[in-house]
Design a protein around this motif. Structure first.
Motif, PDB file in Angstrom:
ATOM      1  N   LEU A   1       6.248 -26.996  14.482  1.00  0.00           N
ATOM      2  CA  LEU A   1       5.623 -28.097  13.680  1.00  0.00           C
ATOM      3  C   LEU A   1       3.954 -28.366  14.054  1.00  0.00           C
ATOM      4  O   LEU A   1       3.254 -28.585  13.189  1.00  0.00           O
ATOM      5  CB  LEU A   1       6.507 -29.186  13.514  1.00  0.00           C
ATOM      6  N   ALA A   2       3.798 -28.713  15.278  1.00  0.00           N
ATOM      7  CA  ALA A   2       2.659 -29.012  15.816  1.00  0.00           C
ATOM      8  C   ALA A   2       1.446 -27.778  15.530  1.00  0.00           C
ATOM      9  O   ALA A   2       0.562 -28.063  14.914  1.00  0.00           O
ATOM     10  CB  ALA A   2       2.458 -29.281  17.126  1.00  0.00           C
ATOM     11  N   ILE A   3       1.960 -26.719  15.830  1.00  0.00           N
ATOM     12  CA  ILE A   3       1.005 -25.387  15.063  1.00  0.00           C
ATOM     13  C   ILE A   3       0.885 -25.225  13.855  1.00  0.00           C
ATOM     14  O   ILE A   3      -0.328 -25.083  13.208  1.00  0.00           O
ATOM     15  CB  ILE A   3       1.506 -24.409  15.823  1.00  0.00           C
ATOM     16  N   ALA A   4       2.027 -25.596  13.025  1.00  0.00           N
ATOM     17  CA  ALA A   4       1.922 -25.693  11.473  1.00  0.00           C
ATOM     18  C   ALA A   4       0.722 -26.749  10.877  1.00  0.00           C
ATOM     19  O   ALA A   4       0.180 -26.542  10.011  1.00  0.00           O
ATOM     20  CB  ALA A   4       3.274 -25.761  10.983  1.00  0.00           C
ATOM     21  N   ARG A   5       1.233 -27.973  11.456  1.00  0.00           N
ATOM     22  CA  ARG A   5       0.198 -29.030  11.331  1.00  0.00           C
ATOM     23  C   ARG A   5      -1.434 -28.423  11.424  1.00  0.00           C
ATOM     24  O   ARG A   5      -2.314 -28.928  10.599  1.00  0.00           O
ATOM     25  CB  ARG A   5       0.690 -30.255  11.770  1.00  0.00           C
ATOM     26  N   ALA A   6      -1.509 -28.196  12.628  1.00  0.00           N
ATOM     27  CA  ALA A   6      -3.074 -27.940  13.123  1.00  0.00           C
ATOM     28  C   ALA A   6      -3.457 -26.662  11.926  1.00  0.00           C
ATOM     29  O   ALA A   6      -4.537 -26.930  11.548  1.00  0.00           O
ATOM     30  CB  ALA A   6      -3.200 -27.251  14.404  1.00  0.00           C
ATOM     31  N   ALA A   7      -2.639 -25.801  11.489  1.00  0.00           N
ATOM     32  CA  ALA A   7      -2.964 -24.951  10.587  1.00  0.00           C
ATOM     33  C   ALA A   7      -3.302 -25.626   9.169  1.00  0.00           C
ATOM     34  O   ALA A   7      -4.278 -24.932   8.488  1.00  0.00           O
ATOM     35  CB  ALA A   7      -2.027 -23.847  10.422  1.00  0.00           C
ATOM     36  N   GLU A   8      -2.555 -26.519   9.038  1.00  0.00           N
ATOM     37  CA  GLU A   8      -2.951 -27.104   7.569  1.00  0.00           C
ATOM     38  C   GLU A   8      -4.384 -27.815   7.509  1.00  0.00           C
ATOM     39  O   GLU A   8      -4.969 -27.692   6.581  1.00  0.00           O
ATOM     40  CB  GLU A   8      -2.092 -28.261   7.508  1.00  0.00           C
ATOM     41  N   LEU A   9      -4.709 -28.339   8.831  1.00  0.00           N
ATOM     42  CA  LEU A   9      -5.919 -29.283   8.746  1.00  0.00           C
ATOM     43  C   LEU A   9      -7.093 -28.274   9.169  1.00  0.00           C
ATOM     44  O   LEU A   9      -8.355 -28.641   9.043  1.00  0.00           O
ATOM     45  CB  LEU A   9      -5.570 -30.177   9.934  1.00  0.00           C
ATOM     46  N   MET A  10      -7.245 -27.244   9.868  1.00  0.00           N
ATOM     47  CA  MET A  10      -8.265 -26.541  10.482  1.00  0.00           C
ATOM     48  C   MET A  10      -8.761 -25.611   9.395  1.00  0.00           C
ATOM     49  O   MET A  10      -8.232 -25.009   8.568  1.00  0.00           O
ATOM     50  CB  MET A  10      -7.756 -25.671  11.762  1.00  0.00           C
ATOM     51  N   ASP A  11      -9.933 -25.103   9.681  1.00  0.00           N
ATOM     52  CA  ASP A  11     -10.558 -23.933   8.850  1.00  0.00           C
ATOM     53  C   ASP A  11     -10.127 -22.768   9.755  1.00  0.00           C
ATOM     54  O   ASP A  11     -10.823 -22.401  10.725  1.00  0.00           O
ATOM     55  CB  ASP A  11     -12.083 -23.985   8.994  1.00  0.00           C
ATOM     56  N   ARG A  12      -9.246 -21.936   9.277  1.00  0.00           N
ATOM     57  CA  ARG A  12      -8.759 -20.630   9.882  1.00  0.00           C
ATOM     58  C   ARG A  12      -9.469 -19.850   9.975  1.00  0.00           C
ATOM     59  O   ARG A  12      -9.170 -18.858  10.770  1.00  0.00           O
ATOM     60  CB  ARG A  12      -7.432 -20.369   9.286  1.00  0.00           C
ATOM     61  N   GLU A  13     -10.783 -19.697   9.575  1.00  0.00           N
ATOM     62  CA  GLU A  13     -11.836 -18.582   9.572  1.00  0.00           C
ATOM     63  C   GLU A  13     -12.691 -19.004  10.789  1.00  0.00           C
ATOM     64  O   GLU A  13     -13.073 -17.970  11.470  1.00  0.00           O
ATOM     65  CB  GLU A  13     -12.607 -18.569   8.219  1.00  0.00           C
ATOM     66  N   HIS A  14     -12.851 -20.157  11.117  1.00  0.00           N
ATOM     67  CA  HIS A  14     -14.037 -20.482  12.011  1.00  0.00           C
ATOM     68  C   HIS A  14     -13.239 -21.322  13.224  1.00  0.00           C
ATOM     69  O   HIS A  14     -13.744 -21.192  14.407  1.00  0.00           O
ATOM     70  CB  HIS A  14     -15.098 -21.149  11.345  1.00  0.00           C
ATOM     71  N   ASP A  15     -12.318 -22.166  13.055  1.00  0.00           N
ATOM     72  CA  ASP A  15     -11.679 -23.163  13.986  1.00  0.00           C
ATOM     73  C   ASP A  15     -10.796 -22.404  14.840  1.00  0.00           C
ATOM     74  O   ASP A  15     -10.558 -21.306  14.740  1.00  0.00           O
ATOM     75  CB  ASP A  15     -11.071 -24.289  13.536  1.00  0.00           C
ATOM     76  N   VAL A  16     -10.492 -22.954  16.054  1.00  0.00           N
ATOM     77  CA  VAL A  16      -9.570 -22.292  17.068  1.00  0.00           C
ATOM     78  C   VAL A  16      -8.508 -23.200  17.459  1.00  0.00           C
ATOM     79  O   VAL A  16      -8.598 -24.363  17.572  1.00  0.00           O
ATOM     80  CB  VAL A  16     -10.411 -22.189  18.388  1.00  0.00           C
ATOM     81  N   LEU A  17      -7.260 -22.521  17.593  1.00  0.00           N
ATOM     82  CA  LEU A  17      -6.236 -23.170  18.146  1.00  0.00           C
ATOM     83  C   LEU A  17      -6.102 -23.045  19.683  1.00  0.00           C
ATOM     84  O   LEU A  17      -6.334 -21.832  20.265  1.00  0.00           O
ATOM     85  CB  LEU A  17      -4.910 -22.585  17.645  1.00  0.00           C
ATOM     86  N   VAL A  18      -6.078 -24.072  20.361  1.00  0.00           N
ATOM     87  CA  VAL A  18      -6.128 -23.988  21.860  1.00  0.00           C
ATOM     88  C   VAL A  18      -4.610 -24.479  22.343  1.00  0.00           C
ATOM     89  O   VAL A  18      -4.116 -25.566  21.975  1.00  0.00           O
ATOM     90  CB  VAL A  18      -6.763 -24.967  22.624  1.00  0.00           C
ATOM     91  N   LEU A  19      -3.787 -23.678  22.889  1.00  0.00           N
ATOM     92  CA  LEU A  19      -2.334 -23.981  22.917  1.00  0.00           C
ATOM     93  C   LEU A  19      -2.149 -23.742  24.380  1.00  0.00           C
ATOM     94  O   LEU A  19      -2.436 -22.763  25.117  1.00  0.00           O
ATOM     95  CB  LEU A  19      -1.314 -22.852  22.275  1.00  0.00           C
ATOM     96  N   TYR A  20      -1.455 -24.683  25.036  1.00  0.00           N
ATOM     97  CA  TYR A  20      -1.306 -24.766  26.411  1.00  0.00           C
ATOM     98  C   TYR A  20       0.236 -25.074  26.559  1.00  0.00           C
ATOM     99  O   TYR A  20       0.893 -25.977  25.966  1.00  0.00           O
ATOM    100  CB  TYR A  20      -1.949 -26.089  27.130  1.00  0.00           C
ATOM    101  N   VAL A  21       1.050 -24.325  27.290  1.00  0.00           N
ATOM    102  CA  VAL A  21       2.599 -24.438  27.146  1.00  0.00           C
ATOM    103  C   VAL A  21       2.823 -24.127  28.766  1.00  0.00           C
ATOM    104  O   VAL A  21       2.443 -23.364  29.366  1.00  0.00           O
ATOM    105  CB  VAL A  21       3.345 -23.301  26.531  1.00  0.00           C
ATOM    106  N   THR A  22       3.668 -25.335  29.178  1.00  0.00           N
ATOM    107  CA  THR A  22       4.080 -25.245  30.554  1.00  0.00           C
ATOM    108  C   THR A  22       5.544 -25.358  30.803  1.00  0.00           C
ATOM    109  O   THR A  22       6.331 -26.581  30.003  1.00  0.00           O
ATOM    110  CB  THR A  22       3.469 -26.280  31.379  1.00  0.00           C
ATOM    111  N   THR A  23       6.370 -24.502  31.310  1.00  0.00           N
ATOM    112  CA  THR A  23       7.728 -24.500  31.615  1.00  0.00           C
ATOM    113  C   THR A  23       8.302 -23.409  32.378  1.00  0.00           C
ATOM    114  O   THR A  23       7.450 -22.885  33.035  1.00  0.00           O
ATOM    115  CB  THR A  23       8.134 -24.088  29.941  1.00  0.00           C
ATOM    116  N   HIS A  24       9.699 -23.142  32.641  1.00  0.00           N
ATOM    117  CA  HIS A  24      10.192 -22.350  33.133  1.00  0.00           C
ATOM    118  C   HIS A  24      10.004 -21.171  32.366  1.00  0.00           C
ATOM    119  O   HIS A  24      10.087 -21.277  31.108  1.00  0.00           O
ATOM    120  CB  HIS A  24      11.447 -22.417  33.704  1.00  0.00           C
TER     121      HIS A  24
END
Length: 311
Positions: free
Chosen positions: A131-154
């Motif tokens: 959902l967080a990634i999908a919300r970012a996709a709604e708001l960003m310019d997908r041609e020029h903006d960037v998703l920075v994803l940090y995941v920490t887990t086992h």
């Protein structure tokens, strides 16, 4: 550490073995099921579910639209395991990455409970991550903006592990994460995965427009994920030290790999062999982001990851 390791300090400790998420006998069918990102929730408190949903909705609603004519970064930092080291790391990583890439108003942190009395944040799980990634996709310019994803887990040799106490279980495979990005049309991506075996994600996610950085090779574990820690080795080296400095991403990764190598060698640990794959066209978005980075480093926070080895 592998996904089955046990927590000693978490407020949602892992006391039982994982239930079977995949029951197919045919390996091909098993792989197909894994690609869908299986998730199991059981025995949840109704009140806690409602409270977490409200926290998540507030966090998603707080994200703001991108700015015209500017390469904006949208930061999603998520802890997928309830061992509190991951919540602590995800929270601080969100701060560091948001500051580095000018992502105020464009940052969401999914990190549950730290185990130390900090106000709870929305729970990290495969659904909230999606959902967080999908919300970012709604708001960003997908041609020029960037998703920075940090995941920490086992991690496991097939996927990132979602594990919340004895109530939540799941797997986020390379195929599942790639499918999310493809569906949403997110092209420009800086993906930082802090987990054992996270190198398995490189073949599926690396392309000309993306940077993928992982804590370990596909056949190696990483270190420092004891529940009482503030950082994993990878998070401490890359986020808490290298990315706080006004240096290019490639230089930061080199610094982090050197630190991790020193820590592992001095403690007789098998090298985790962190990976980086940098696409040929990432300068289109990375150069403007790095041009506006803060010029002064911020100080490290929390206890060093290597403190856990002193005993």
């Amino acid at each position: 550490m592998p996904a089955a390791s046990q927590s000693l300090a978490s407020t949602a400790s892992h006391n039982h073995e994982w239930p079977p998420l995949l029951v197919e006998d045919d390996p091909a069918k098993m792989d197909a099921a894994l690609a869908l990102g299986p998730q199991l929730e059981r025995g949840r408190s109704a009140r806690q579910l409602l409270e977490d949903r409200r926290r998540r909705e507030r966090a998603l609603d707080a994200l703001t639209p991108q700015r015209a004519g500017v390469v904006d970064a949208y930061v999603v930092s998520v802890a997928l395991d309830s061992d509190p080291v991951f919540a602590r790391e995800a929270r601080e990583a969100g701060k560091v990455l948001s500051r580095r890439y000018g992502a105020a108003g464009h940052t969401i942190v999914l990190a549950g409970d730290t185990g130390r009395g900090a106000p709870p944040l929305p729970q990290g799980n495969p659904e909230s991550l999606t959902l967080a990634i999908a919300r970012a996709a709604e708001l960003m310019d997908r041609e020029h903006d960037v998703l920075v994803l940090y995941v920490t887990t086992h991690g496991a040799p097939v996927a990132l592990a979602y594990h919340d106490g004895d109530e939540g279980y799941g797997l986020v495979s390379p195929a599942r994460l790639a499918a999310i990005f493809d569906e949403l049309g997110i092209r420009n991506r800086l993906l930082i995965l802090s987990a054992c075996y996270s190198g398995i994600f490189v073949p599926s996610l690396a392309d000309a427009h993306s940077v993928v950085v992982t804590a370990a090779a596909s056949d190696r574990t990483s270190f420092g994920c004891s529940a009482e820690n503030d950082w994993t080795f990878f998070g401490d080296a890359l986020v808490n030290h290298a990315l706080r400095k006004p240096q290019p991403l490639e230089a930061a990764v080199r610094e982090a790999r050197g630190l991790i190598d020193d820590w592992e060698r001095s403690n007789g640990l098998t090298p985790s062999n962190p990976q980086i794959a940098m696409g040929a066209d990432v300068s289109a978005w990375l150069a403007p982001l790095e041009a506006s980075m803060p010029k002064v480093a911020s100080p490290p926070a929390g206890a060093p990851a290597t403190d856990a080895l002193k005993d």
